[in-house]
Design a protein around this motif. Structure first.
Motif, PDB file in Angstrom:
ATOM      1  N   ALA A   3       0.841  -1.197   0.000  1.00 43.43           N
ATOM      2  CA  ALA A   3       0.000   0.000   0.000  1.00 43.43           C
ATOM      3  C   ALA A   3       0.876   1.247   0.000  1.00 43.43           C
ATOM      4  O   ALA A   3       1.994   1.223   0.527  1.00 43.43           O
ATOM      5  CB  ALA A   3      -0.903  -0.007   1.231  1.00 43.43           C
ATOM      6  N   PRO A   4       0.389   2.312  -0.604  1.00 45.82           N
ATOM      7  CA  PRO A   4       1.202   3.535  -0.639  1.00 45.82           C
ATOM      8  C   PRO A   4       1.415   4.050   0.777  1.00 45.82           C
ATOM      9  O   PRO A   4       0.574   3.872   1.649  1.00 45.82           O
ATOM     10  CB  PRO A   4       0.341   4.503  -1.444  1.00 45.82           C
ATOM     11  N   ARG A   5       2.540   4.679   0.997  1.00 44.86           N
ATOM     12  CA  ARG A   5       2.812   5.244   2.310  1.00 44.86           C
ATOM     13  C   ARG A   5       2.682   6.766   2.246  1.00 44.86           C
ATOM     14  O   ARG A   5       3.099   7.397   1.273  1.00 44.86           O
ATOM     15  CB  ARG A   5       4.220   4.846   2.775  1.00 44.86           C
ATOM     16  N   TYR A   6       2.109   7.302   3.248  1.00 48.21           N
ATOM     17  CA  TYR A   6       1.960   8.761   3.340  1.00 48.21           C
ATOM     18  C   TYR A   6       2.897   9.331   4.391  1.00 48.21           C
ATOM     19  O   TYR A   6       3.582  10.312   4.151  1.00 48.21           O
ATOM     20  CB  TYR A   6       0.506   9.124   3.693  1.00 48.21           C
ATOM     21  N   ILE A   7       2.898   8.659   5.526  1.00 49.48           N
ATOM     22  CA  ILE A   7       3.647   9.222   6.657  1.00 49.48           C
ATOM     23  C   ILE A   7       5.136   8.961   6.509  1.00 49.48           C
ATOM     24  O   ILE A   7       5.967   9.849   6.649  1.00 49.48           O
ATOM     25  CB  ILE A   7       3.186   8.586   7.984  1.00 49.48           C
ATOM     26  N   TYR A   8       5.446   7.709   6.273  1.00 52.17           N
ATOM     27  CA  TYR A   8       6.862   7.293   6.314  1.00 52.17           C
ATOM     28  C   TYR A   8       7.455   7.125   4.926  1.00 52.17           C
ATOM     29  O   TYR A   8       8.464   6.461   4.770  1.00 52.17           O
ATOM     30  CB  TYR A   8       6.990   5.980   7.094  1.00 52.17           C
ATOM     31  N   ARG A   9       6.843   7.681   3.902  1.00 56.26           N
ATOM     32  CA  ARG A   9       7.419   7.548   2.565  1.00 56.26           C
ATOM     33  C   ARG A   9       8.870   8.030   2.593  1.00 56.26           C
ATOM     34  O   ARG A   9       9.168   9.027   3.253  1.00 56.26           O
ATOM     35  CB  ARG A   9       6.617   8.385   1.563  1.00 56.26           C
ATOM     36  N   ASP A  10       9.725   7.339   1.926  1.00 52.76           N
ATOM     37  CA  ASP A  10      11.153   7.716   1.832  1.00 52.76           C
ATOM     38  C   ASP A  10      11.896   7.583   3.156  1.00 52.76           C
ATOM     39  O   ASP A  10      13.023   8.077   3.278  1.00 52.76           O
ATOM     40  CB  ASP A  10      11.328   9.169   1.341  1.00 52.76           C
ATOM     41  N   LEU A  11      11.286   6.914   4.113  1.00 53.34           N
ATOM     42  CA  LEU A  11      11.939   6.799   5.428  1.00 53.34           C
ATOM     43  C   LEU A  11      13.327   6.191   5.303  1.00 53.34           C
ATOM     44  O   LEU A  11      14.254   6.583   6.008  1.00 53.34           O
ATOM     45  CB  LEU A  11      11.070   5.935   6.353  1.00 53.34           C
ATOM     46  N   GLU A  12      13.476   5.260   4.395  1.00 49.02           N
ATOM     47  CA  GLU A  12      14.738   4.540   4.287  1.00 49.02           C
ATOM     48  C   GLU A  12      15.746   5.279   3.402  1.00 49.02           C
ATOM     49  O   GLU A  12      16.902   4.884   3.318  1.00 49.02           O
ATOM     50  CB  GLU A  12      14.505   3.127   3.732  1.00 49.02           C
ATOM     51  N   THR A  13      15.314   6.309   2.699  1.00 51.20           N
ATOM     52  CA  THR A  13      16.228   7.023   1.805  1.00 51.20           C
ATOM     53  C   THR A  13      17.336   7.682   2.631  1.00 51.20           C
ATOM     54  O   THR A  13      17.051   8.457   3.539  1.00 51.20           O
ATOM     55  CB  THR A  13      15.460   8.116   1.036  1.00 51.20           C
ATOM     56  N   PRO A  14      18.591   7.374   2.298  1.00 53.29           N
ATOM     57  CA  PRO A  14      19.670   7.977   3.081  1.00 53.29           C
ATOM     58  C   PRO A  14      19.623   9.502   2.973  1.00 53.29           C
ATOM     59  O   PRO A  14      19.397  10.037   1.898  1.00 53.29           O
ATOM     60  CB  PRO A  14      20.946   7.415   2.446  1.00 53.29           C
ATOM     61  N   GLY A  15      19.827  10.180   4.104  1.00 57.45           N
ATOM     62  CA  GLY A  15      19.906  11.639   4.115  1.00 57.45           C
ATOM     63  C   GLY A  15      18.585  12.345   3.934  1.00 57.45           C
ATOM     64  O   GLY A  15      18.542  13.554   3.719  1.00 57.45           O
ATOM     65  N   ILE A  16      17.463  11.626   4.067  1.00 53.54           N
ATOM     66  CA  ILE A  16      16.152  12.251   3.814  1.00 53.54           C
ATOM     67  C   ILE A  16      15.862  13.364   4.810  1.00 53.54           C
ATOM     68  O   ILE A  16      15.029  14.233   4.557  1.00 53.54           O
ATOM     69  CB  ILE A  16      15.046  11.162   3.850  1.00 53.54           C
ATOM     70  N   GLU A  17      16.590  13.393   5.921  1.00 50.66           N
ATOM     71  CA  GLU A  17      16.374  14.483   6.869  1.00 50.66           C
ATOM     72  C   GLU A  17      16.918  15.802   6.321  1.00 50.66           C
ATOM     73  O   GLU A  17      16.612  16.873   6.856  1.00 50.66           O
ATOM     74  CB  GLU A  17      17.004  14.148   8.232  1.00 50.66           C
ATOM     75  N   ARG A  18      17.726  15.705   5.255  1.00 52.60           N
ATOM     76  CA  ARG A  18      18.272  16.941   4.690  1.00 52.60           C
ATOM     77  C   ARG A  18      17.335  17.507   3.624  1.00 52.60           C
ATOM     78  O   ARG A  18      16.692  16.771   2.878  1.00 52.60           O
ATOM     79  CB  ARG A  18      19.655  16.692   4.102  1.00 52.60           C
ATOM     80  N   LEU A  19      17.289  18.800   3.552  1.00 54.04           N
ATOM     81  CA  LEU A  19      16.332  19.462   2.663  1.00 54.04           C
ATOM     82  C   LEU A  19      16.516  19.044   1.215  1.00 54.04           C
ATOM     83  O   LEU A  19      15.557  18.741   0.512  1.00 54.04           O
ATOM     84  CB  LEU A  19      16.478  20.987   2.804  1.00 54.04           C
ATOM     85  N   GLU A  20      17.791  19.013   0.753  1.00 49.76           N
ATOM     86  CA  GLU A  20      17.996  18.727  -0.675  1.00 49.76           C
ATOM     87  C   GLU A  20      17.504  17.330  -1.043  1.00 49.76           C
ATOM     88  O   GLU A  20      16.889  17.138  -2.083  1.00 49.76           O
ATOM     89  CB  GLU A  20      19.478  18.886  -1.028  1.00 49.76           C
ATOM     90  N   VAL A  21      17.741  16.364  -0.118  1.00 49.13           N
ATOM     91  CA  VAL A  21      17.304  15.004  -0.407  1.00 49.13           C
ATOM     92  C   VAL A  21      15.780  14.933  -0.383  1.00 49.13           C
ATOM     93  O   VAL A  21      15.149  14.313  -1.242  1.00 49.13           O
ATOM     94  CB  VAL A  21      17.917  14.005   0.602  1.00 49.13           C
ATOM     95  N   TYR A  22      15.187  15.604   0.599  1.00 49.49           N
ATOM     96  CA  TYR A  22      13.722  15.596   0.714  1.00 49.49           C
ATOM     97  C   TYR A  22      13.103  16.235  -0.532  1.00 49.49           C
ATOM     98  O   TYR A  22      12.137  15.738  -1.091  1.00 49.49           O
ATOM     99  CB  TYR A  22      13.319  16.358   1.978  1.00 49.49           C
ATOM    100  N   ARG A  23      13.718  17.310  -0.994  1.00 52.76           N
ATOM    101  CA  ARG A  23      13.166  17.985  -2.191  1.00 52.76           C
ATOM    102  C   ARG A  23      13.349  17.118  -3.421  1.00 52.76           C
ATOM    103  O   ARG A  23      12.467  17.042  -4.286  1.00 52.76           O
ATOM    104  CB  ARG A  23      13.858  19.331  -2.404  1.00 52.76           C
ATOM    105  N   ALA A  24      14.508  16.443  -3.494  1.00 55.15           N
ATOM    106  CA  ALA A  24      14.750  15.580  -4.648  1.00 55.15           C
ATOM    107  C   ALA A  24      13.721  14.461  -4.688  1.00 55.15           C
ATOM    108  O   ALA A  24      13.353  13.974  -5.760  1.00 55.15           O
ATOM    109  CB  ALA A  24      16.170  15.003  -4.589  1.00 55.15           C
ATOM    110  N   ALA A  25      13.224  14.082  -3.502  1.00 50.90           N
ATOM    111  CA  ALA A  25      12.226  13.012  -3.452  1.00 50.90           C
ATOM    112  C   ALA A  25      10.814  13.578  -3.612  1.00 50.90           C
ATOM    113  O   ALA A  25       9.834  12.888  -3.329  1.00 50.90           O
ATOM    114  CB  ALA A  25      12.348  12.249  -2.146  1.00 50.90           C
TER     115      ALA A  25
END
Ligand SMILES: Cc1cc2nc3c(=O)[nH]c(=O)nc-3n(C[C@H](O)[C@H](O)[C@H](O)COP(=O)(O)O)c2cc1C
Ligand code: SF4
Ligand code: FES
Lengths: 433, 792, 165
Positions: A3-25
């Motif tokens: 099922a699609p994730r809303y809350i934790y989408r990209d949780l496993e993406t390295p560096g997702i806490e950083r703005l650039e990574v979050y924006r890239a996603a």
């Protein structure tokens, strides 16, 4: 688990806490969409159409809450994120705070736009030190990128966001106590009405939501209300972060559409009961909820069905107890929690939690009398009706349900029979609060 | 709104809580944490009710009525809750009701009697803690506390003092003070106990008790006599509990002026009537000593000194009732046509020179004010209940507050605008304020100042006054702006020790007139004593001209030698009298100096009327039988007349309030002087101990200040002084050494000295201090200030 | 707040006062900053004793009773001296089910103190606490600002060694 994730989408993406990574996603696209193409009432409409309800425990419709705040003429208005995460068994907001802080920030920005607020606060429990550092870092990044502050993305919308640390009191998770703490006072619940939507922080209209509630919003905006509303059950749409811990093989938080059964949650997600033991009981909504037993294994887990089963989903904090654990000790642990956390304002909660602990401790010492089990039941029913706030009203739930389902264990303790189950003996290090 | 309560229909116009509606309907819903004087808390849950159709029970105190509500207040479920709440309180409550101070007057007892079930499923030994002395006057037994927090709320919300708090959390919660410290005086703290005892009254159980009252009588013993406080001019109503002709307790009762509040003096200091230092018989000076004599001998001794043509001088006190004052004034006029009667207040000042029209308005008017300007010093010390009225009115109206008060008091801290001019400059400050209103807010003025007033204003250039008074530049302008911007400003002024000539009220009358108030509508005025206003109707105000020495001086209930500010005309007059007769109830310094002392009844022994500062007439009732040889003042006067073989006619009650004298409504305002630099102006400060009656109360000296030079901590170094050291003050030829106290409440750069009339050295210094022309009596112009050399 | 905490102190240093004043300027009013300001002072003074809070009340211009109400309401402020490292061990249900009692005992043994006490050298305070929101890692402990779990009694000497230095 597809099922699609809303809350934790990209949780496993390295560096997702950083703005650039979050924006890239794809991060902050929902904000752009809102600021550039939507009006505040349209945002409220989408959230309403998605049938999003609050994830803090009460399950109040978020769209309606925002509409009420938007309608208030009084300014300034505030948006507040409840990051207290105090309910025992709950650890669903922590991954958002530490790994995907920008999703919370984006959700709050959208909420602020919808209600007309220009200032927001993330209120964190005092123990959350690392999460606060990460949040402050994320806010600084967002400010530098023009996503927070004045004239966001050149649209003229402005929003200031800061982090506030409370100082160790479960009651601060209750929304009016949280506001008291935010105003620098002891976190004691306020009289309602007025409700925070009308007169919250500094007596101004305030949209106060749980972290997970905000985290749902960017996905809803981008994907539209309909796909979200299609997920889950007839009563509750979307996905939920289910926390499961205790005697299971894979404790953790799992984002699943509402309506997963208890059996599936335990076996398919949490890897079954620890070491192949037998299931004894589960508290589905943390310490505030009544326990469920094996007969509820096929219960679809949404707010409605769990309530129908005589408990509550709350923050979906499943604490699983396997066979071989003394339920008197389980009840006592949770009773002590409430005695420690009662704010001390009202008689039923302050003195009721105290007396329940006293009686249970007597039973644990073998000094109890069987009729005292009924005394607890009687006292508990009064607390549920008479306590000032949700804490005192819910405090007896775990004890009452333990007695309801496992009364013989209480009677055995009263009769002085030795108990060889986990926790059946004396607490090895005494009473420490 | 149409609702029903237990089936009874009720129509309501105004929004209110279910509890209030039930009280209107005469339905008894039990409560414990609710109290009409403080905010709603909703903690005790005794008031839970049912609303038909609702699945939750609701607290009546925290829930508003809504149209068509059907309310049930007594159902099995509600009884169950009430029983359980009371059981949870009683299960660990010490059952020492037979010896508990509150026994019989305890709300918990009454609630238990009516609502509780005779079971205790959670019995627990309450333990035997010794009671804690919260202060010299209040003790606490936390085992009995029901945590209703009424004491905390009254301390915060009504008294503004904020020394009590609900400490800790949950089942460990306890009412207490900062680190459980006793509330003896802590002068560093702006939030310091005022010993008002409001927490005692509001406590529903025996957890907070008066140490003075303890074990003197049970609550129901003896009688409760309604009367009036004999101290300041707010006019608080009291209820005196009397057992076997002993005053065992004084408590406030509801009055138009005091709501249901009272201060230290009304509650604890009235205990002076129990003092052993009572004058119970006439005393005559023989061979240098005062010896008891009978009334006939005493009157004969007086008669020997006077003839009808003697210019008998008399000083009477505004502590006398209106009836006593009228009798005395009339008797003097009839017996001695050349006599001259003046009134002298507790501070040693003229008590009758304030315009009568000023301040004759109800305190309730403050609820409508959008701005209150409090002018005068230490209002919360001098008339604490006036401070309560300002604070509670502000809570209701949301109006603004400006304070003109040099010292750091509660109201100053609560104010929107707080100016701290040195007291001596206050008249000049007001004149400058008037000048600013005229110059910068002409549109707000209803009238132009006349020529004389213009001269006064012209003499007070705002910038110069700000500089001299130590005010921030522009602050007077801000105050003028606040006043001009308010629709309904009210000035609250008191006559402090700083304003002997009464310039402050005179200037306020003029400012109020400019703003459109007629008859001083915009002013509330606090006079000095309980009957100052009544006295002003009967006694001439002009200061007496002393030619040589008064032959015979009669002093009634006044204490010119023991009052706060030495050196007044009245003191001089008293010292010079050839034959001094004092009619008094206790042995004051003046009585000790007398040739003849005649006994007088204390306030608790007499019937009569006090006129509060705002003109409300309130009845005094005799609570105690006086000692046998203590007649009424009227009997003493009649005996004097009889001794002179004369008859006097006393005014009937209907004429008691007929004015014998009217001070001018618009007395001329002299141009206020601008005293020299503030550092050299020593401001003498009133303290409750300046009142001889307060000094008679055991332990009063533990809570009020002994004389010391008060200097802001930051100003000590510049003067070369140290906290706790000593300082040598000189003023012209006069010198004195006093201790130094670092004092937060004194503004930086200013000097204060609380006066204790018991200190003769200090009094001599003040008397001899050189005062330039026009200086207020209460300011000493220092010529020298230096650390005193250490004693060997 | 920085760890390890400072050794106990009875005064607020000029540097802390400076930081405090800067902090107060960021808040709409002084009372609103109370919780944050208490943290700041506690970090510097180890705990919030009477001498420190009296000085603090002067700076805050607030009633001392109100400051004391707040200080004693919240679990994370202490009015008594604490160790420079604070070990919090969750003892709520999930951690209990996974053996937190043994972890508490192991730490107590290793430090030679009882739960709730502070080591005589002032290095550690052992504080059994309610849920740390880390039930998935039960039994969980938090030392200062660092959350750890699951921990077993065998891990304890190694973990403490790092903080002993
Ligand atoms: C005793 C008590 C504790 C609570 N603790 C929390 C909490 O830790 N986190 C939270 O988000 N909501 C908590 N809540 C719920 C909040 O009061 C509030 O309903 C919620 O934050 C609103 O957000 P939502 O509408 O997004 O759920 C608690 C409520 C009660 C009565
Ligand atoms: S809480 Fe309630 S009770 Fe107490 S007084 Fe109220 S109403 Fe009442
Ligand atoms: S803590 Fe909420 S009612 Fe007691």
């Amino acid at each position: 688990m597809s099922a699609p994730r809303y809350i934790y989408r990209d949780l496993e993406t390295p560096g997702i806490e950083r703005l650039e990574v979050y924006r890239a996603a794809g991060g902050y696209q929902a904000l752009e969409k809102v600021l550039r193409t939507m009006t505040p009432p349209e945002v409220v409409e989408v959230v309403k159409a998605a049938r999003l309800v609050g994830r803090g425990g009460a399950g109040f419709p978020t769209g309606l809450k925002w509409e009420l705040v938007a309608r208030e003429p009084l300014t300034p208005k505030f948006v507040v994120a409840n990051a207290e995460e105090g309910e025992p068994g709950t650890f669903k907001d922590l991954p958002i705070l530490t790994r995907i802080p920008h999703r919370l920030i984006e959700g709050m920005l959208i909420g602020a736009f919808a209600v007309g607020a220009h200032e927001g606060v993330i209120v964190c429990r005092g123990e959350f030190m690392e999460p606060q550092r990460i949040l402050r870092q994320a806010i600084a990044e967002a400010e530098a990128a023009g996503l927070l502050g004045e004239n966001i993305l050149g649209t003229g919308f402005s929003f200031k966001l800061w982090v506030y640390r409370t100082a160790g009191a479960y009651i601060c998770g209750e929304e009016t106590s949280l506001l008291e703490a935010l105003e620098g006072k002891p976190g004691m619940p306020r009289i309602r009405p007025p409700f925070p939507v009308n007169a919250g922080l500094w007596a101004r209209p305030t949209a106060l939501n749980n972290v997970e509630t905000f985290a749902n919003v960017p996905g809803i905006i981008l994907g539209g209300a309909a796909p979200y509303a299609a997920l889950g059950t007839e009563k509750n749409s979307g996905t939920k972060g289910y926390c499961i811990s205790g005697h299971v093989n894979k404790p953790g938080v799992y984002e699943i559409p509402f309506g997963v059964t208890l059996r599936s949650l335990i076996n398919d997600y949490a890897g079954g009961i620890l070491d192949g033991r037998a299931f004894k009981a589960v508290f589905p909504g943390g310490a505030s909820s009544s326990c469920l037993t094996a007969e509820h294994m096929d219960l679809p887990l949404d707010f409605h069905h769990v309530a129908q089963a005589g408990s509550m989903l709350g923050s979906a904090a499943f604490m699983v107890v396997a066979e071989g654990v003394c339920m008197v000790e389980v009840a006592l642990r949770l009773a002590r929690f409430f005695r420690h956390e009662s704010c001390g304002k009202c008689i039923p909660c302050r003195d009721g939690t105290y007396q329940i602990v006293r009686l249970l401790e007597r039973m644990k010492r073998g000094e109890g009398v069987a009729c005292e089990i009924d005394d607890i039941v009687d006292l508990a029913s009064v607390m549920q009706k008479a306590a000032f706030c949700g804490l005192g009203q819910a405090a007896p739930n775990p004890v009452l349900s333990c007695i309801r389902h496992f009364r013989s264990e209480f009677e055995d303790h009263c009769a002085g029979k030795p108990c060889s189950m986990l926790g059946g003996g004396e607490n090895p290090y005494g009473n420490h609060h | 709104m149409e609702i029903t309560i237990d089936g009874r229909p009720l129509t309501l116009e105004n929004p209110m809580s279910i509890l209030e509606a039930a009280r209107l309907a005469g339905v008894d819903i039990p409560t414990l944490c609710w109290h009409p004087r403080v905010s709603v808390l909703g903690a005790c849950r005794l008031c839970m009710i049912e609303v038909v159709g609702m699945n939750r029970l609701l607290a009546a105190c925290t829930t508003r009525v809504a149209d068509r509500m059907e309310i049930l207040t007594d159902t099995p479920a509600l009884r169950k809750i009430r029983q359980t709440m009371l059981e949870l309180l009683l299960c660990k409550h010490p059952m020492d009701c037979p010896t508990c101070v509150k026994g019989g007057a305890c709300e918990l007892q009454a609630l238990a009697y009516k609502w509780s079930a005779p079971v205790n499923r959670f019995p627990e030994n309450p333990g035997a803690y010794p009671p804690v002395h919260v202060s010299p006057f209040v003790e606490r037994d936390s085992r009995k506390c029901v945590l209703c927090r009424r004491c905390v709320r009254v301390c915060h919300e009504v008294r503004g003092v904020t020394v009590l708090g609900a400490m800790h959390r949950g089942y460990l919660k306890e009412i207490g003070t900062y680190f459980a410290q006793p509330l003896d005086r802590d002068f560093r703290d702006p939030f310091n106990c005022e010993f008002c005892g409001a927490c005692i009254d509001i406590c529903p159980v025996g957890a907070l008790n008066s140490r003075q009252h303890k074990f003197r009588a049970r609550s129901w013993e003896g009688v409760q006599v309604p009367t009036v406080c004999p101290f300041c001019s707010v006019g608080c109503l009291l209820s005196l509990q009397v057992k076997e002709n002993e005053l065992v307790q004084s408590r406030p009762r509801a009055g138009v002026n005091n709501l249901d509040q009272v201060c230290f003096r009304g509650r604890f200091a009235v205990d002076y009537v129990n003092s052993a230092e009572r004058v119970t018989r006439p005393l005559l000076r023989r061979d240098g000593a005062l010896v008891p004599v009978d009334q006939a001998t005493a009157i004969a001794a007086l008669v020997e000194q006077v003839r009808p043509e003697t210019a008998v001088m008399a000083l009477l006190s505004p502590r006398l009732t209106q009836e006593e004052t009228a009798d005395f004034v009339d008797t003097m006029a009839q017996l001695f046509p050349r006599s001259d009667v003046r009134a002298v207040c507790t501070m040693g000042l003229n008590a009758a020179d304030i315009p009568l029209g000023i301040g004759a308005r109800p305190w309730g008017d403050l609820d409508q004010a959008d701005l209150v300007v409090s002018v005068g010093q230490d209002l919360t010390l001098f008339s604490p209940v006036a401070g309560v009225r300002i604070r509670t009115a502000r809570r209701a109206s949301g109006g603004r507050l400006a304070v003109l008060d040099a010292r750091d008091t509660l109201l100053g801290g609560e104010a929107d605008l707080w100016l701290r001019p040195a007291g001596a400059h206050l008249p000049a400050v007001l004149a400058a304020l008037g000048a600013l209103l005229v110059a910068e807010h002409p549109e707000r003025l209803a009238a132009r100042p006349d020529g004389a007033l213009e001269t006064v204003f012209a003499g007070a250039a705002p910038d110069d006054v700000e500089a001299a008074a130590g005010l921030a530049a522009g602050s007077l302008r801000r105050l003028a702006g606040e006043i001009a911007g308010a629709k309904n400003p009210i000035f609250v002024a008191n006559r402090g020790w700083f304003d002997p000539s009464g310039q402050v009220p005179r200037l306020l009358v003029e400012i109020d007139r400019l703003l459109g108030g007629s008859e001083a509508r915009g002013i509330m005025f606090l006079r000095t004593d309980c009957n100052s206003r009544g006295t002003a109707e009967l006694v001439a105000a002009a200061e007496p001209e002393i030619d040589g020495e008064p032959e015979v001086l009669l002093v009634v209930a006044a204490d010119p030698l023991g009052t706060a500010i030495p050196g007044s005309v009245f003191e001089t007059w008293t010292r010079k009298a050839k034959f001094l007769v004092v009619i008094e109830s206790t042995l004051t310094p003046t009585a000790r100096a007398a040739h003849l002392v005649l006994p007088l009844r204390v306030f608790a022994e007499k019937e009569g009327t006090f006129l509060a500062g705002n003109g409300v007439a309130q009845q005094l009732r005799a609570a105690l039988a006086p000692p046998p040889a203590v007649p009424t003042l009227r009997r003493t006067l009649a005996a004097l007349a009889a001794g002179l073989e004369r008859q006097v006619t006393f005014a009937p009650p209907s004429l008691v309030r007929q004015k014998r004298w009217s001070p001018p409504e618009r007395p001329a305002v002299p141009v206020p002087p601008t005293p020299a630099g503030q550092a050299r102006c020593l401001q003498l400060r009133w303290s409750p101990l300046s009142d001889n009656r307060v000094r008679l109360v055991p332990e009063a000296d533990r809570i009020f200040l002994a004389p010391a030079l008060e200097v802001h901590p930051d100003s000590l170094a510049a003067l070369g002084l140290a906290d706790g050291g000593a300082v040598r003050l000189s003023s012209g030829p006069a010198e004195v050494t006093v201790p130094v106290r670092a004092d937060w409440r004194t503004p930086p750069g200013q000097l204060f000295l609380p006066l204790d009339p018991g200190n003769p050295e200090l009094a001599a210094f003040v008397r001899a201090a050189v005062r330039p022309e026009g200086w207020p009596l209460s300011c000493v112009n220092l010529t020298g200030i230096a650390p005193a050399p250490a004693r060997e | 707040m920085t760890y390890p905490l400072a050794a106990p102190s009875n005064t607020i240093s000029p540097a802390t006062r400076e930081r405090l004043l800067r902090l107060l300027a960021e808040y709409p009013s002084k009372p609103a900053a109370l919780l944050t300001a208490l943290y700041l002072v506690q970090a510097e003074c180890n705990h919030l004793n009477e001498a420190v809070l009296t000085e603090f009340a002067d700076i805050m211009e607030m009633p001392k009773s109100v400051i004391y109400e707040v200080t004693t309401f919240y679990s994370l402020y202490s009015t008594k001296p604490v160790g420079r490292n604070i070990i919090m061990v969750c003892q709520n249900l999930c951690c209990f089910l996974r053996g937190s009692d043994e972890v508490v005992m192991a730490i107590a043994r290793e430090l030679g103190i009882k739960p709730g006490e502070t080591t005589p050298d002032g290095k550690f305070t052992l504080r059994p606490v309610e849920c740390l929101a880390a039930c998935e890692r039960a039994p969980a402990i938090q030392i200062n600002d660092k959350l750890m779990g699951p921990v077993s009694p065998a891990d304890i000497p190694g973990i403490l060694a790092e903080y002993r230095r």
